[in-house]
Design a protein around this motif. Structure first.
Motif, short mmCIF file in Angstrom:
data_model
loop_
_atom_site.label_atom_id
_atom_site.label_comp_id
_atom_site.label_asym_id
_atom_site.label_seq_id
_atom_site.Cartn_x
_atom_site.Cartn_y
_atom_site.Cartn_z
N ALA A 241 5.08 -41.20 48.72
CA ALA A 241 4.48 -41.26 47.39
C ALA A 241 3.45 -42.37 47.26
CB ALA A 241 5.59 -41.45 46.34
N LYS A 242 3.01 -42.93 48.36
CA LYS A 242 2.03 -44.02 48.30
C LYS A 242 0.66 -43.57 47.83
CE LYS A 242 4.12 -46.95 51.86
NZ LYS A 242 3.94 -47.58 53.19
N ASP A 243 0.38 -42.24 47.92
CA ASP A 243 -0.95 -41.78 47.51
C ASP A 243 -1.12 -41.78 45.99
OD1 ASP A 243 0.70 -39.72 46.82
OD2 ASP A 243 -0.24 -38.22 48.11
N ASN A 244 0.01 -41.97 45.24
CA ASN A 244 -0.02 -42.07 43.77
C ASN A 244 -0.54 -40.80 43.10
OD1 ASN A 244 1.02 -44.71 43.67
ND2 ASN A 244 -1.02 -45.57 44.05
N GLN A 245 -0.50 -39.66 43.78
CA GLN A 245 -0.87 -38.41 43.14
C GLN A 245 0.31 -37.87 42.34
OE1 GLN A 245 -2.69 -35.56 45.73
NE2 GLN A 245 -3.96 -37.06 46.78
N ARG A 246 0.00 -37.23 41.21
CA ARG A 246 1.05 -36.81 40.29
C ARG A 246 2.04 -35.86 40.95
NH1 ARG A 246 1.16 -36.51 34.54
NH2 ARG A 246 -0.97 -37.31 34.58
N ASP A 247 1.53 -34.86 41.68
CA ASP A 247 2.42 -33.89 42.33
C ASP A 247 3.32 -34.55 43.36
OD1 ASP A 247 1.47 -31.82 40.84
OD2 ASP A 247 0.08 -31.06 42.35
N THR A 248 2.73 -35.42 44.16
CA THR A 248 3.50 -36.08 45.22
C THR A 248 4.56 -37.00 44.63
OG1 THR A 248 1.54 -36.00 46.61
CG2 THR A 248 3.33 -37.43 47.31
N VAL A 249 4.20 -37.78 43.63
CA VAL A 249 5.14 -38.73 43.02
C VAL A 249 6.29 -37.97 42.36
CG1 VAL A 249 5.40 -40.48 41.24
CG2 VAL A 249 3.40 -40.53 42.73
N SER A 250 5.97 -36.91 41.62
CA SER A 250 7.03 -36.14 40.96
C SER A 250 7.94 -35.47 41.98
CB SER A 250 6.40 -35.08 40.05
OG SER A 250 7.41 -34.33 39.40
N ALA A 251 7.35 -34.93 43.07
CA ALA A 251 8.17 -34.30 44.11
C ALA A 251 9.06 -35.34 44.79
CB ALA A 251 7.28 -33.61 45.13
N ALA A 252 8.54 -36.55 45.03
CA ALA A 252 9.35 -37.61 45.62
C ALA A 252 10.49 -38.01 44.69
CB ALA A 252 8.48 -38.81 45.95
N TYR A 253 10.21 -38.08 43.39
CA TYR A 253 11.23 -38.43 42.40
C TYR A 253 12.37 -37.41 42.43
CZ TYR A 253 13.34 -39.05 37.76
OH TYR A 253 14.22 -39.23 36.73
N ARG A 254 12.02 -36.12 42.37
CA ARG A 254 13.05 -35.08 42.38
C ARG A 254 13.75 -35.01 43.74
NH1 ARG A 254 10.18 -30.32 41.73
NH2 ARG A 254 8.19 -31.42 41.74
N GLY A 255 13.00 -35.25 44.83
CA GLY A 255 13.63 -35.25 46.14
C GLY A 255 14.64 -36.37 46.30
N ILE A 256 14.34 -37.55 45.75
CA ILE A 256 15.27 -38.68 45.83
C ILE A 256 16.53 -38.39 45.00
CG2 ILE A 256 15.58 -41.09 45.15
CD1 ILE A 256 12.65 -41.54 45.99
N LEU A 257 16.35 -37.79 43.83
CA LEU A 257 17.52 -37.42 43.03
C LEU A 257 18.37 -36.39 43.76
CD1 LEU A 257 16.05 -37.19 39.41
CD2 LEU A 257 17.55 -38.96 40.34
N LEU A 258 17.72 -35.42 44.41
CA LEU A 258 18.48 -34.42 45.15
C LEU A 258 19.19 -35.05 46.35
CD1 LEU A 258 16.21 -31.23 45.19
CD2 LEU A 258 18.43 -31.53 44.08
N ALA A 259 18.55 -36.01 47.00
CA ALA A 259 19.19 -36.70 48.11
C ALA A 259 20.43 -37.44 47.65
CB ALA A 259 18.20 -37.67 48.77
N THR A 260 20.34 -38.07 46.48
CA THR A 260 21.50 -38.78 45.92
C THR A 260 22.62 -37.80 45.58
OG1 THR A 260 19.99 -40.44 45.00
CG2 THR A 260 22.23 -40.39 44.14
N ALA A 261 22.26 -36.67 44.96
CA ALA A 261 23.27 -35.66 44.62
C ALA A 261 23.92 -35.09 45.87
CB ALA A 261 22.61 -34.54 43.80
N ALA A 262 23.12 -34.84 46.92
CA ALA A 262 23.68 -34.32 48.16
C ALA A 262 24.65 -35.31 48.78
CB ALA A 262 22.54 -34.00 49.14
N MET A 263 24.34 -36.61 48.69
CA MET A 263 25.23 -37.62 49.23
C MET A 263 26.57 -37.61 48.49
SD MET A 263 26.48 -40.88 48.28
CE MET A 263 25.24 -41.44 47.11
N ILE A 264 26.52 -37.51 47.17
CA ILE A 264 27.76 -37.50 46.38
C ILE A 264 28.59 -36.27 46.69
CG2 ILE A 264 28.68 -37.46 44.03
CD1 ILE A 264 26.15 -38.97 43.15
N ILE A 265 27.94 -35.12 46.77
CA ILE A 265 28.64 -33.87 47.09
C ILE A 265 29.28 -33.95 48.47
CG2 ILE A 265 28.33 -31.40 47.53
CD1 ILE A 265 26.14 -31.44 45.38
N ARG A 266 28.52 -34.48 49.44
CA ARG A 266 29.04 -34.60 50.80
C ARG A 266 30.25 -35.51 50.85
NH1 ARG A 266 25.49 -38.35 54.02
NH2 ARG A 266 26.73 -39.75 52.71
#
Length: 452
Positions: A241-266
């Motif tokens: 997300a270093k490029d600071n583009q809206r699509d990339t930053v939002s995708a990184a935000y949702r990806g990090i939340l999904l990574a956290t959820a996957a960790m909890i589920i696992r």
């Protein structure tokens, strides 16, 4: 007139070299099953070749697979003979192709030889191996256009990264000593190197998904990476997300939340499988953490749907992974592992919680598995194992905050700080409330005691 004795004499060398037909009665169902499997595999790969308009298509590949199966059933000599005849057939196919066209059929020829070998394996009684081979080959043939386009688009740096990843996993890892070494057996070289490979591998897979699917690939990599190691995945997504583009930053935000959820589920699934009694107590904090996580995720998705004038811009992809960062993370894992072993040996229950905290920073899955193992061995009670699993999961959530700083994006850092802190707060509240709530439920519904 030919002397019968002379004919018999001429036939003797053929009998001696083992080319006579074996006088064996095979079970009907066994033979039919092997031939049917070979025919099905030949039809599968032949169907793909027929769809491509190749000269060797459905019937040719089916016959080659059946020939291989018969050769494997009759014996090794017949198998070699049929494989040799298939090789001659591929040569004839290429000669005919060169006479009528400028190109040869090398790919189809290789597929014919592989089909013959798979048929031979079927004739010898193998099932999973030939089936897996044919499915993989058919997939490679069917994905020709996509694989060709992807390979032609590779740069020199991307090829260098792929080769470096192969060296890390295939060359260096097997050369490392197994087990613990050093003073007091505190160092596990392979365990630390697995972390290095994991960081590099997740970065490379994330890069490939991003290149193939755009920002959607970031979200996919987030959940898949979170099942393996959420901290590594969060660090990797934040760097994208270093490029600071809206699509990339939002995708990184949702990806990090999904990574956290996957960790909890696992972690919850591990605890449920390895120690069901401890999982019952940990259900409340895990469920609350997942609920808040899902709320933040869908809130961002709805906000994006309502946004207007949000045009996507081309994304400048960085390198698949950085070897220096992977090595630093592996060294950190090694240091924390040594500290965890020392803490566990020198302290009691507090030492277990300290190990759970350190394990959550490095690998919460390992910490949860260790807690379940101690509970199964009778070293700790169920509520202590449950608390340790929750502590490890909370540590894995909180360690994401400094990792997010790699993005150098204040808005993303602020949003994820709020999300991670809220997830951690409800997890801590759930951990404190779990035991009294469970006691109340057990008192009201005694039938549930059989599951504890």
């Amino acid at each position: 007139m030919t002397d019968p004795h002379t004919v018999t004499t001429l036939a003797e060398p053929l009998i001696q070299i083992g080319m006579s037909l074996p006088e064996i009665k095979w079970p009907y169902l066994v033979s039919l099953t092997r031939l049917s499997l070979a025919l099905a595999l030949g039809l599968l790969i032949g169907l793909e070749r027929e769809r491509r308009g190749k000269e060797a298509g459905l019937r040719t590949f089916s016959l080659i697979a059946l020939l291989g199966a018969m050769g494997g059933t009759l014996g090794d000599n017949y198998a070699y003979l049929i494989l040799f005849l298939t090789g001659i057939l591929t040569v004839f196919l290429n000669v005919q192709r060169l006479r009528t066209n400028d190109s040869s059929e090398l790919t189809t020829s290789a597929a014919m030889l592989i089909t013959c070998v798979a048929g031979i394996l079927c004739g010898k009684g193998h099932t999973a191996t030939p089936a897996s081979i044919i499915v993989i080959v058919t997939a490679l043939l069917a994905w020709k256009d996509r694989l060709t386009g992807f390979s032609l688009g590779l740069t020199e740096n991307e090829m260098r990264s792929a080769l470096l990843l192969a060296i890390l996993a295939i060359v260096i890892y097997p050369a490392l000593p197994t087990g613990s070494i050093g003073p007091w057996n505190l160092i596990e070289p392979r365990g630390a190197w697995v972390t290095v490979i994991l960081i590099a591998g997740i970065g490379f897979v994330n890069y490939v998904l991003w290149k193939m699917y755009g920002t959607r690939g970031i979200v996919m990599a987030g959940f898949l990476g979170g099942l393996v190691n959420s901290s590594v995945t969060v660090s990797e997504l934040a760097s994208r997300a270093k490029d600071n583009q809206r699509d990339t930053v939002s995708a990184a935000y949702r990806g990090i939340l999904l990574a956290t959820a996957a960790m909890i589920i696992r972690n919850g699934a591990l605890l449920l499988i390895l120690a069901p009694s401890a999982a019952l107590t940990a259900t409340i904090p895990f469920a609350l953490m997942l609920l808040i996580n899902a709320g933040w995720f869908f809130f961002d998705a709805n906000a994006r749907q309502k946004a207007t004038g949000d045009s996507s811009q081309p994304v400048d992809l960085p390198l698949p992974f950085a070897l220096g960062a992977a090595l630093k993370y592996g060294l950190l894992f090694l240091i924390l592992h040594i500290a965890g072993v020392i803490a566990q040996q020198s302290m009691g229950e507090g030492g277990f919680y300290a190990v759970s905290l350190i394990g959550g920073v490095v690998s919460s899955a390992s910490a949860v598995a260790a807690a379940a193992s101690l509970l199964t061995g009778g070293s700790i009670p169920a509520h202590v194992a449950s608390t340790g699993a929750v502590i490890a999961s909370l540590a894995s959530v909180l360690i994401n905050l400094p990792l997010v700083l790699r993005a150098h994006n204040r808005a993303l850092t602020f949003r994820l700080t709020i999300a991670m802190m809220s997830i951690s707060v409800v997890g801590i509240m759930g951990a404190f409330l779990a035991k009294p709530l469970l006691s109340f439920v057990m008192a009201e519904f005694p039938v549930l005691l059989q599951f504890n």
